[in-house]
Design a protein around this motif. Structure first.
Motif, PDB file in Angstrom:
ATOM      1  N   GLY A 286       0.790  -1.223   0.000  1.00 45.74           N
ATOM      2  CA  GLY A 286       0.000   0.000   0.000  1.00 45.74           C
ATOM      3  C   GLY A 286       0.820   1.270   0.000  1.00 45.74           C
ATOM      4  N   GLU A 287       2.138   1.196   0.230  1.00 44.50           N
ATOM      5  CA  GLU A 287       2.976   2.392   0.252  1.00 44.50           C
ATOM      6  C   GLU A 287       3.441   2.750  -1.158  1.00 44.50           C
ATOM      7  N   ALA A 288       3.863   4.023  -1.298  1.00 38.07           N
ATOM      8  CA  ALA A 288       4.337   4.515  -2.592  1.00 38.07           C
ATOM      9  C   ALA A 288       5.626   5.302  -2.402  1.00 38.07           C
ATOM     10  N   PHE A 289       6.408   5.363  -3.456  1.00 39.83           N
ATOM     11  CA  PHE A 289       7.655   6.136  -3.468  1.00 39.83           C
ATOM     12  C   PHE A 289       7.639   7.054  -4.677  1.00 39.83           C
ATOM     13  N   ASP A 290       7.976   8.333  -4.450  1.00 41.43           N
ATOM     14  CA  ASP A 290       8.022   9.321  -5.533  1.00 41.43           C
ATOM     15  C   ASP A 290       9.463   9.669  -5.863  1.00 41.43           C
ATOM     16  N   THR A 291       9.796   9.670  -7.143  1.00 43.04           N
ATOM     17  CA  THR A 291      11.148  10.023  -7.569  1.00 43.04           C
ATOM     18  C   THR A 291      11.258  11.534  -7.724  1.00 43.04           C
ATOM     19  N   PRO A 292      12.464  12.077  -7.590  1.00 42.69           N
ATOM     20  CA  PRO A 292      12.660  13.488  -7.922  1.00 42.69           C
ATOM     21  C   PRO A 292      12.310  13.756  -9.384  1.00 42.69           C
ATOM     22  N   GLU A 293      11.957  14.969  -9.667  1.00 37.29           N
ATOM     23  CA  GLU A 293      11.621  15.337 -11.044  1.00 37.29           C
ATOM     24  C   GLU A 293      12.899  15.602 -11.832  1.00 37.29           C
ATOM     25  N   ALA A 294      12.910  15.144 -13.079  1.00 37.86           N
ATOM     26  CA  ALA A 294      14.044  15.352 -13.975  1.00 37.86           C
ATOM     27  C   ALA A 294      13.611  16.204 -15.157  1.00 37.86           C
ATOM     28  N   VAL A 295      14.585  16.905 -15.725  1.00 35.83           N
ATOM     29  CA  VAL A 295      14.340  17.842 -16.817  1.00 35.83           C
ATOM     30  C   VAL A 295      15.054  17.352 -18.064  1.00 35.83           C
ATOM     31  N   LEU A 296      14.329  17.328 -19.162  1.00 35.38           N
ATOM     32  CA  LEU A 296      14.877  16.966 -20.468  1.00 35.38           C
ATOM     33  C   LEU A 296      14.742  18.180 -21.376  1.00 35.38           C
ATOM     34  N   ASN A 297      15.873  18.718 -21.797  1.00 30.70           N
ATOM     35  CA  ASN A 297      15.933  20.004 -22.497  1.00 30.70           C
ATOM     36  C   ASN A 297      16.506  19.772 -23.893  1.00 30.70           C
ATOM     37  N   TYR A 298      15.755  20.155 -24.920  1.00 30.77           N
ATOM     38  CA  TYR A 298      16.230  20.002 -26.299  1.00 30.77           C
ATOM     39  C   TYR A 298      16.582  21.369 -26.879  1.00 30.77           C
ATOM     40  N   SER A 299      17.730  21.451 -27.527  1.00 32.44           N
ATOM     41  CA  SER A 299      18.130  22.678 -28.211  1.00 32.44           C
ATOM     42  C   SER A 299      18.619  22.348 -29.606  1.00 32.44           C
ATOM     43  N   ALA A 300      18.101  23.065 -30.589  1.00 34.26           N
ATOM     44  CA  ALA A 300      18.628  22.996 -31.948  1.00 34.26           C
ATOM     45  C   ALA A 300      19.541  24.181 -32.221  1.00 34.26           C
ATOM     46  N   ASN A 301      19.755  25.020 -31.200  1.00 39.54           N
ATOM     47  CA  ASN A 301      20.514  26.262 -31.360  1.00 39.54           C
ATOM     48  C   ASN A 301      21.712  26.323 -30.418  1.00 39.54           C
ATOM     49  N   GLY A 302      22.399  25.203 -30.289  1.00 35.84           N
ATOM     50  CA  GLY A 302      23.640  25.191 -29.554  1.00 35.84           C
ATOM     51  C   GLY A 302      23.491  25.385 -28.062  1.00 35.84           C
ATOM     52  N   LEU A 303      24.614  25.720 -27.431  1.00 38.33           N
ATOM     53  CA  LEU A 303      24.647  25.861 -25.979  1.00 38.33           C
ATOM     54  C   LEU A 303      23.782  27.011 -25.490  1.00 38.33           C
ATOM     55  N   ASN A 304      23.711  28.096 -26.263  1.00 33.49           N
ATOM     56  CA  ASN A 304      22.841  29.205 -25.845  1.00 33.49           C
ATOM     57  C   ASN A 304      21.384  28.776 -25.794  1.00 33.49           C
ATOM     58  N   GLY A 305      20.961  27.950 -26.735  1.00 33.19           N
ATOM     59  CA  GLY A 305      19.586  27.473 -26.715  1.00 33.19           C
ATOM     60  C   GLY A 305      19.311  26.627 -25.493  1.00 33.19           C
ATOM     61  N   MET A 306      20.231  25.713 -25.152  1.00 37.25           N
ATOM     62  CA  MET A 306      20.060  24.922 -23.941  1.00 37.25           C
ATOM     63  C   MET A 306      20.081  25.812 -22.709  1.00 37.25           C
ATOM     64  N   ARG A 307      21.038  26.737 -22.660  1.00 34.20           N
ATOM     65  CA  ARG A 307      21.185  27.652 -21.521  1.00 34.20           C
ATOM     66  C   ARG A 307      19.875  28.396 -21.271  1.00 34.20           C
ATOM     67  N   GLN A 308      19.302  28.939 -22.311  1.00 38.88           N
ATOM     68  CA  GLN A 308      18.098  29.754 -22.134  1.00 38.88           C
ATOM     69  C   GLN A 308      16.881  28.910 -21.782  1.00 38.88           C
ATOM     70  N   GLY A 309      16.838  27.659 -22.246  1.00 41.62           N
ATOM     71  CA  GLY A 309      15.759  26.776 -21.836  1.00 41.62           C
ATOM     72  C   GLY A 309      15.789  26.504 -20.344  1.00 41.62           C
ATOM     73  N   PHE A 310      16.973  26.164 -19.815  1.00 47.07           N
ATOM     74  CA  PHE A 310      17.099  25.954 -18.373  1.00 47.07           C
ATOM     75  C   PHE A 310      16.779  27.234 -17.606  1.00 47.07           C
ATOM     76  N   HIS A 311      17.279  28.370 -18.081  1.00 46.83           N
ATOM     77  CA  HIS A 311      17.042  29.636 -17.382  1.00 46.83           C
ATOM     78  C   HIS A 311      15.551  29.952 -17.280  1.00 46.83           C
ATOM     79  N   LYS A 312      14.833  29.804 -18.386  1.00 44.21           N
ATOM     80  CA  LYS A 312      13.395  30.101 -18.373  1.00 44.21           C
ATOM     81  C   LYS A 312      12.648  29.162 -17.444  1.00 44.21           C
ATOM     82  N   LEU A 313      13.030  27.885 -17.451  1.00 42.43           N
ATOM     83  CA  LEU A 313      12.357  26.930 -16.573  1.00 42.43           C
ATOM     84  C   LEU A 313      12.563  27.317 -15.114  1.00 42.43           C
ATOM     85  N   ILE A 314      13.786  27.642 -14.739  1.00 45.21           N
ATOM     86  CA  ILE A 314      14.069  27.981 -13.344  1.00 45.21           C
ATOM     87  C   ILE A 314      13.395  29.287 -12.955  1.00 45.21           C
ATOM     88  N   ARG A 315      13.456  30.277 -13.808  1.00 45.73           N
ATOM     89  CA  ARG A 315      12.839  31.571 -13.486  1.00 45.73           C
ATOM     90  C   ARG A 315      11.323  31.456 -13.325  1.00 45.73           C
TER      91      ARG A 315
END
Length: 726
Positions: A286-315
């Motif tokens: 009857g018990e349950a376990f919850d995992t931490p949430e993970a983030v999957l970030n796709y960028s077609a525009n290099g490191l800046n695209g990934m950077r800004q995706g993470f930034h927007k999510l956190i903000r």
């Protein structure tokens, strides 16, 4: 934004018009990953191939020729049924065998994003995201797994987490629970990670992915003393502005594992979640376990695209909303001015000078509660030393507030000194293994935050200081890793839960204290960046980036961390020269320019500054305040250059009317030509004026051709370009 199901019920497609994520249901039984990347209108089986049968393997149960588990791209793979690659879930069921065979039960779109009890997670309004719930089960093992996928309307991001339930009649032992597993097609990838140590955090490592398992992680009890809970898989040749990237991040502050397996035939499985080396968990019926949430970030525009995706999510979806757009005060921290030797006279002198220079917050660091002027006593008691500070913290706060400054105080709540009243009264409250003398770190033990009574002790102590409203800022430090990891509150068979329960206890304390005092600015710290992660940013809107304040080293440290975290989350301080950590000498202007795009602070003895230096600091602070709002809210970019001796980063205001670009030249090299950097994120149809020279450039010109760094024959030099749209 939509989550749609194919008419035959075999395919689900998550898309927001920018990205797509496709899952196929094989024989209405097994979940297979089919696609993640740039948005597609629909998926019709493109790219699916049936590989030639490999020798020495098993076949799929229905006898289909050339189909076998060891090649299938499972969404949430498990061991023991012919998939020999990395499993996402390992559990011991009633038989004691670590065999799990998850089969599909149902899927649906939820009306709102479900909570992850006791853990930090992303949040959103109903119109900002959609969540897919998939239910799978193994009746033999007595396991039901709920898989959650959230897609956001304006981000190239999918977040994932799971809930694992014991539906059987006997206990289940979880040995491995990953928060995210992703299958990628066979091709070449580069693996990007952030590694480091105290005072040298967030160095970028980038290497070609090879056959076998490549893995990073933490077993320190905190997230990032050696590696960030992050990695990325890059298209070879990816730059700041071009190239395809898959970025992975865990919203968690404790032990983690991040692993990538490239099999013999080039297929790739990538995972991130709790570290299985330091984790087990018993689930009763009857018990349950919850995992931490993970983030999957796709960028077609290099490191800046990934950077800004993470930034927007956190903000917008992780950081406390109260602090998302709030201005951070320019602060003066007492540490390098006083260390442990604090006094009212020193505090009043520093606060007066700080006020004259335009500083807004004075922070009293370690030493205020110590019996002596070292780290050997008093931790855990949190009683102000009246011999050092007559009148206590209330008196200090009144002195600082009388100068017109906000007042901040340093705590290390998770630690306790052997030489303390708390330890003498409650020796069983520390993390320790019976029979072993506990290991000291910085003359400290760690309190067992998995115990409810320890959590309550910390809450009572913190309420005692915060309830009066005299404290405007808390620096929450944690200066040692977990050792002797065991809890006297757990039976022997459940000691594998101690490390995760510690983090759950920490989150419980942080949740209450930040809810009760939403206007107090909390900054996280762990000997600098040893616990700088998205989980902590759910409670604390900023983190102390590194104990190393050397300008040259900070360029590397900040450039690593800002791949993931917005500039408003990163504390950057100007300190004395020669630097206390490295002995390196840099100009006051260089030290300021390296900090000015982040949360500006000063960490030095103002009485040792010359009148000319104090005048320069006053000018720096005035300039920072004039631009602080748009710099903290703007988009952060890094610019590409073939000159590795120079680093260039910039912030563009949300309306594209202003841009601040900082270039750091490490060493003067007479054999190299002047570095040129193309800017990013400007309006190509508009013109911009350089406020220093008055020269006008086209936005398209600046982005296609760029600016050339002047020839200056000095090491550790910075150049600032402030561009304003005309």
């Amino acid at each position: 934004m939509s989550i749609t199901f194919h008419s035959d019920g075999s395919i689900v497609h998550l898309t927001n018009g920018t990205i797509s994520y496709v899952i196929e249901l094989l024989d209405h039984t097994y979940l297979l990953h089919r696609y993640f990347g740039q948005a597609i209108r629909a998926w019709h089986g493109t790219g699916v191939t049936i590989p030639s049968k490999r020798s020495y393997t098993t076949e799929y149960a229905d006898g289909t020729q050339n189909l076998y588990f060891d090649a299938l791209p499972f969404e949430y793979p498990t061991p023991g049924r012919s998939d020999y690659r990395l499993p996402a879930l390992t559990a011991e069921g009633p038989s004691g065998a670590a065999v799990v065979d998850l089969k599909f039960c149902s899927w649906q779109v939820l009306p709102q994003k479900p909570a992850v009890p006791g853990l930090p997670m992303t949040f959103s309004a109903p119109d900002e995201s959609e969540t897919l719930e998939i239910v799978c089960s193994d009746p033999v093992a007595g396991i039901k797994v709920y898989l959650y996928y959230t897609i956001f309307h304006d981000l190239n991001i999918i977040t994932r987490h799971q809930r694992i339930e014991n539906t059987g009649k006997t206990a289940i032992r979880l040995r491995n629970v990953q928060s995210l597993s992703l299958e990628l097609p066979a091709r070449d990838y580069e693996l990007l990670t952030l590694y480091g140590c105290h005072a040298k955090e967030a160095n970028q490592s980038r290497a070609l992915l090879h056959q076998g398992v490549q893995r990073i992680g933490s077993c320190y009890g905190s997230s990032s003393p050696r590696h960030q809970p992050f990695f990325a898989l890059l298209q070879p040749g990816t730059t700041e502005q071009t190239g395809e990237i898959y970025g992975f991040q865990l919203i968690y502050s404790g032990n983690f594992s991040a692993a990538v397996e490239k099999d013999t035939f080039g297929q790739v499985r990538a995972q991130i979640g709790l570290n299985p080396d330091t984790f087990t968990w018993t689930l009763e019926p009857g018990e349950a376990f919850d995992t931490p949430e993970a983030v999957l970030n796709y960028s077609a525009n290099g490191l800046n695209g990934m950077r800004q995706g993470f930034h927007k999510l956190i903000r917008n979806h992780i950081m406390p909303p109260r602090w998302r757009d709030a201005q951070r005060p320019v602060l003066l921290n007492s540490w390098e001015a006083m260390y442990y030797d604090v006094s009212l006279d020193k505090i009043e002198t520093q606060a007066q000078l700080a006020k004259e220079l335009g500083i807004e917050l004075f922070v009293l660091d370690d030493g205020w509660f110590r019996a002596g002027n070292d780290s050997r006593s008093s931790m855990g008691d949190w009683t102000c030393n009246q011999n050092k500070l007559p009148g206590g913290i209330d008196r200090v706060a009144s002195i600082v507030h009388a100068k017109g400054l906000k007042f901040g105080l340093w705590f290390e709540p998770e630690a306790v000194s052997p030489n303390s009243q708390l330890y003498r009264t409650h020796p069983d409250w520390i993390v320790h293994v019976p029979g072993y003398a506990p290991v000291e770190g910085r003359h400290e033990y760690l309190l067992d935050l998995g115990r409810a009574e320890v959590q309550q002790y910390l809450l009572d102590m913190l309420h005692g200081y915060l309830a009066g409203g005299q404290i405007d800022y808390i620096k929450w430090d944690m200066n040692r890793p977990l050792t002797d990891v065991a809890s006297s509150a757990l039976p022997p068979g459940r000691q594998g839960e101690a490390a995760h329960r510690y983090i759950l206890g920490l989150y419980a304390v942080l949740d209450e204290i930040t809810r009760c005092y939403p206007d107090v600015l909390f900054e996280g710290c762990s000997s600098g960046g040893a616990r700088f992660d998205a989980g902590m940013l759910h409670y604390f809107p900023q983190n102390w980036t590194s104990d190393n304040t050397d300008a040259c080293d900070r360029v590397t440290i900040q450039s690593g961390f800002d791949l993931l975290y917005p500039q408003s989350t990163m504390g950057a301080h100007v300190s004395i020269t020669p630097n206390h950590q490295t002995g390196r000498s840099t100009t006051l202007d260089t030290r300021y320019q390296v900090c000015r795009l982040y949360n500006l602070g000063y960490e030095l003895d103002l009485t040792l500054c010359t009148p000319e230096e104090r005048d320069e600091i006053a000018r720096q602070i005035a300039a920072y305040k004039a631009q602080r709002s748009w710099l903290m809210a703007g988009t952060l970019f890094h610019s590409q250059s073939s000159d590795q001796n120079c680093t260039a980063w910039s912030v563009v205001s949300p309306d594209q009317t202003q841009c601040m670009m900082i270039v750091f030249q490490k060493l003067y090299n007479p054999l190299s030509s002047c570095a040129r950097f193309a800017l990013c994120g400007l309006d190509p149809a508009s013109d911009y004026r350089d406020t220093a020279t008055g020269k006008v450039y086209g936005g398209d010109e600046l982005m296609q051709i760029g600016l050339t760094v002047p020839l200056v024959k000095h090491d550790f030099t910075t150049f600032c370009f402030h561009l304003v749209k005309i």
